[in-house]
Design a protein around this motif. Structure first.
Motif, PDB file in Angstrom:
ATOM      1  N   ALA A 138       0.928  -1.298  -0.105  1.00 46.99           N
ATOM      2  CA  ALA A 138       0.084  -0.035   0.139  1.00 46.99           C
ATOM      3  C   ALA A 138       0.852   1.211  -0.135  1.00 46.99           C
ATOM      4  N   SER A 139       0.206   2.287  -0.803  1.00 44.07           N
ATOM      5  CA  SER A 139       1.132   3.626  -0.605  1.00 44.07           C
ATOM      6  C   SER A 139      -0.053   4.657  -0.449  1.00 44.07           C
ATOM      7  N   GLY A 140       0.453   5.703  -0.418  1.00 43.45           N
ATOM      8  CA  GLY A 140      -0.445   7.051  -0.253  1.00 43.45           C
ATOM      9  C   GLY A 140      -0.899   7.167   1.253  1.00 43.45           C
ATOM     10  N   ARG A 141      -1.342   6.124   1.798  1.00 42.32           N
ATOM     11  CA  ARG A 141      -1.678   6.362   3.269  1.00 42.32           C
ATOM     12  C   ARG A 141      -1.074   5.147   3.992  1.00 42.32           C
ATOM     13  N   THR A 142      -0.974   5.044   5.193  1.00 42.95           N
ATOM     14  CA  THR A 142      -0.606   3.988   6.117  1.00 42.95           C
ATOM     15  C   THR A 142      -1.977   3.007   6.178  1.00 42.95           C
TER      16      THR A 142
END
Length: 120
Positions: free
Chosen positions: A24-28
């Motif tokens: 995942a990327s962008g937010r935890t």
């Protein structure tokens, strides 16, 4: 926004194992509930496994209980699906999902999927 990228799919013989990853990327991933789903040709997308963001409360479809294990590494923002004792019936595109509900609004994100093919 959360971007999800699955990897680890491939061709394996019946009885073999694969480990899928969902980065995942962008937010935890903290506060998101994570899940794996799969879709075979001509069929609907079905639930496979889920896990809470803190690693607790795992759940599995009856068809994979005892063979698949879902886990999460919050430090790496990655969810895993360890698949053992694979059968041809497990052949499908596997998708990672992240979701959470804030108030009455449900936020849901999907990856692009990774193909798993099990030969007999």
């Amino acid at each position: 926004q959360v971007q999800l990228v699955e990897s680890g799919g491939g061709l394996v013989q019946a009885g073999g194992s694969l480990r899928l990853s969902c980065a995942a990327s962008g937010r935890t991933l903290r506060t998101y509930d994570m899940g794996w789903f799969r879709q075979a040709p001509g069929k609907e997308r079905d639930f496979v496994a889920s896990i809470k963001w803190n690693g607790g409360n795992t759940d599995y479809a009856d068809s994979v209980k005892g063979r698949f294990t879902i886990s999460i590494d919050n430090g790496k923002n990655t969810v895993y699906l360890q698949m053992n004792s694979l059968t041809p019936a497990d052949t499908a595109v596997y998708y990672c999902e992240a979701q959470k509900t804030i108030a009455t609004v449900n936020y849901k994100y999907w990856g692009q999927g990774t193909q798993v093919t099990v030969s007999s």
